[in-house]
Design an enzyme around this catalytic site. Structure first.
Site, PDB file in Angstrom:
ATOM      1  CG  PHE A   1      -0.428   0.582   2.470  1.00  0.00           C
ATOM      2  CD1 PHE A   1       0.222  -0.208   3.402  1.00  0.00           C
ATOM      3  CD2 PHE A   1      -0.572   1.931   2.743  1.00  0.00           C
ATOM      4  CE1 PHE A   1       0.723   0.342   4.583  1.00  0.00           C
ATOM      5  CE2 PHE A   1      -0.075   2.492   3.922  1.00  0.00           C
ATOM      6  CZ  PHE A   1       0.580   1.690   4.835  1.00  0.00           C
ATOM      7  CE  LYS A   2       4.685   1.241   4.810  1.00  0.00           C
ATOM      8  NZ  LYS A   2       4.143  -0.056   5.088  1.00  0.00           N
ATOM      9  CG  ASP A   3       3.829   0.831  -4.599  1.00  0.00           C
ATOM     10  OD1 ASP A   3       4.986   1.249  -4.415  1.00  0.00           O
ATOM     11  OD2 ASP A   3       3.573  -0.341  -4.953  1.00  0.00           O
TER      12      ASP A   3
ATOM     13  CG  LEU B   1       6.408   6.210  -0.452  1.00  0.00           C
ATOM     14  CD1 LEU B   1       6.925   4.979   0.244  1.00  0.00           C
ATOM     15  CD2 LEU B   1       7.412   7.352  -0.329  1.00  0.00           C
TER      16      LEU B   1
ATOM     17  CB  THR C   1       8.601   2.493   3.929  1.00  0.00           C
ATOM     18  OG1 THR C   1       7.436   2.348   4.706  1.00  0.00           O
ATOM     19  CG2 THR C   1       8.836   3.948   3.642  1.00  0.00           C
TER      20      THR C   1
END
Ligand SMILES: *Cc1c(COP(=O)(O)O)cnc(C)c1O
Length: 496
Positions: A111-113, A116, A146
């Site tokens: 989900f960090k995409d 980011l 991350t």
């Protein structure tokens, strides 16, 4: 709207200032001093838009010193062409009420995409406004996901360098390979002997060290952060909860008659904080359910009002949640205490000196009203993956399974079974060995063999970025002592 620091409200800056600095000088985190609120008409308008349109609308309320053209450039750049089927956050419905918000269709399968992919655009646009000509140096401490998402986002972005630290034994083999094989001229990756909290503390110390700051300035450089302490990470996360609400609004008329709950598998408290902010902005969220693995410091905190990191640290099969210091809780404490910067500064000081603090009865009461906390161990995590697969043919990763397990506990204990959004935070193929363990007795001989076996057994699709890793070349295999992180930074930047 201004951005103020959680430890000193007198510190004020714009969105560009908050995003380019990452963290406030006295160690506090930036938060907006007022939040926009949306009404039903706004949401109905958003229902007609695609993800990019929704993101532009929501973010324009936070990026107060960005013009429309800049917001358009940032959002389109981030979300065009980088997610499967141009769908950054689709929902998979299991049964009637479990809506899995799949946040792992981006380039690194976690989900960090969502944040980011956008942050480099926000950061470079901000830096042009507030720190002309300086090279931005991104420092990241990562528990696995991350780091890769930041490396992918910042890869070869002009006028930036990125240095990532990860705990040598605290990430999955796939996560390690993803980072160690990262391409790009401006990227640096270093493992440390220590756990995630050591990495995070090391990075925070480097950030707030004035000598280091001056040395960078002499070299025409400036630090910023891609961790979720950066406001530029949190704002994009609010978008997908608003977007999920819009998608649920399109269901039958009375589907949301009692609102809905959100369950988030939690580590640093960033993702669930974004869900809280969405609620504050008018999304009808009833309960925020905070799911932890056996590193259950947050479960205890929600239940007792005492935060206590003086406990054993466990490495689990959901490594991105192996965290005992949840940085973003600071922003929540600021909210719950009625923006009492002095109280927050005191609690954070106690946390860093004694490893513990206790909130007032009033804060505790507010917290219990908003949140429900639960946790589960590795064995239950695996069982949950197996159960979901046999019941629905749906394969989820270990982190999502923790959330699903805690969701079930919540429904059993409270009887509250209204529609629920469960944040599905990673592709099962990112944690293939554990997931295979959960659904079959077969084993793969190697990491990629495991991926193939999992694919054959479950007939689920292997994400393209995982397939591509198999033949990737390892570029970074340095391991440093946690005391030597600063030297590693200087050497990455070629400064003495
Ligand atoms: C980072 C991460 C989490 C924890 O999210 P926080 O915002 O740190 O609470 C959960 N699951 C996965 C897969 C992650 O990568």
């Amino acid at each position: 709207m201004n951005y103020i620091s959680t430890r000193d409200k007198q510190v004020k800056t714009t969105a560009a200032g908050a995003i380019s600095q990452g963290i406030s000088v006295e160690g506090g985190l930036f938060v907006p001093d007022t939040f926009p609120t949306f009404d039903k008409a706004d949401f109905l308008k958003l229902c007609e838009m695609d993800y990019i349109g929704r993101a532009k609308f929501v973010l324009s309320h936070f990026l107060n010193d960005f013009n429309d053209e800049e917001i358009d450039y940032c959002v389109k750049g981030a979300y065009t062409g980088s997610f499967d089927n141009e769908q950054p956050a689709p929902i998979a419905l299991l049964g009637e009420n479990a809506n899995l918000l799949e946040l792992w269709h981006g380039p690194t399968c976690a989900f960090k995409d969502l944040a980011l992919q956008l942050l480099p655009y926000l950061l470079t646009t901000s830096a042009k406004k507030v720190s002309k000509g300086k090279k931005i140096v991104i420092l990241v401490a990562t528990s696995g996901d991350t780091g890769k998402a930041a490396l992918e986002g910042f890869c070869d972005v002009p006028d930036t360098e990125i240095v990532v630290f990860y705990p040598s034994d605290g990430v999955s083999p796939m996560q390690k390979l993803q980072m160690a094989s990262q391409k790009g001229e401006n990227v640096h990756v270093c493992a440390i002997k220590g756990n995630f909290d050591d990495a995070q503390t090391g990075v925070k110390n480097i950030f707030t060290n004035n000598d280091v700051k001056n040395k960078l300035a002499e070299n025409n450089m400036q630090f910023s952060s891609a961790n979720s302490i950066n406001w530029g990470r949190l704002a994009p996360q609010i978008v997908y909860y608003v977007s999920a609400y819009c998608d649920l609004l399109k269901r039958e008329d009375d589907y949301l008659k009692d609102g809905f709950n959100i369950v988030v598998p939690t580590g640093n408290f960033g993702n669930i904080l974004a869900a809280y902010y969405a609620k504050k902005m008018g999304v009808p969220v009833k309960k925020l359910i905070c799911a932890s693995n056996v590193n259950n410091v947050l479960t205890d905190f929600i239940n007792t009002g005492k935060y206590d990191r003086n406990r054993s640290f466990f490495t689990t099969i959901s490594p991105s949640m192996d965290i005992l210091i949840s940085s973003n809780l600071e922003r929540m404490l600021f909210e719950l205490s009625g923006e009492d910067d002095t109280a927050v500064a005191k609690m954070q000081k106690e946390l860093s000196e004694k490893g513990t603090f206790t909130v007032s009865d009033d804060v505790k009461a507010k917290m219990s009203e908003l949140f429900w906390g639960g946790c589960c161990d590795d064995e239950s995590t695996l069982k949950t993956i197996g159960d979901l697969f046999s019941e629905y043919g749906y394969l989820c990763d270990t982190h999502t399974a923790v959330a699903m397990n805690v969701y079930k506990q919540y429904v059993e204990k409270t009887g509250d079974d209204i529609p629920t959004v469960i944040a599905s935070t990673a592709s099962p193929y990112k944690f293939a060995a554990s997931v295979l363990d959960a659904v079959s007795d077969q084993r793969g001989e190697s990491e990629f063999d495991t991926v193939r076996v999992l694919n054959e057994i479950t007939k689920t699709e292997i994400p393209a970025p995982i397939t591509a890793l198999e033949n990737a070349t390892v570029r970074f295999n340095e391991i440093c002592e946690k005391e030597n992180m600063l030297n590693a930074v200087y050497s990455a930047l070629n400064i003495e």
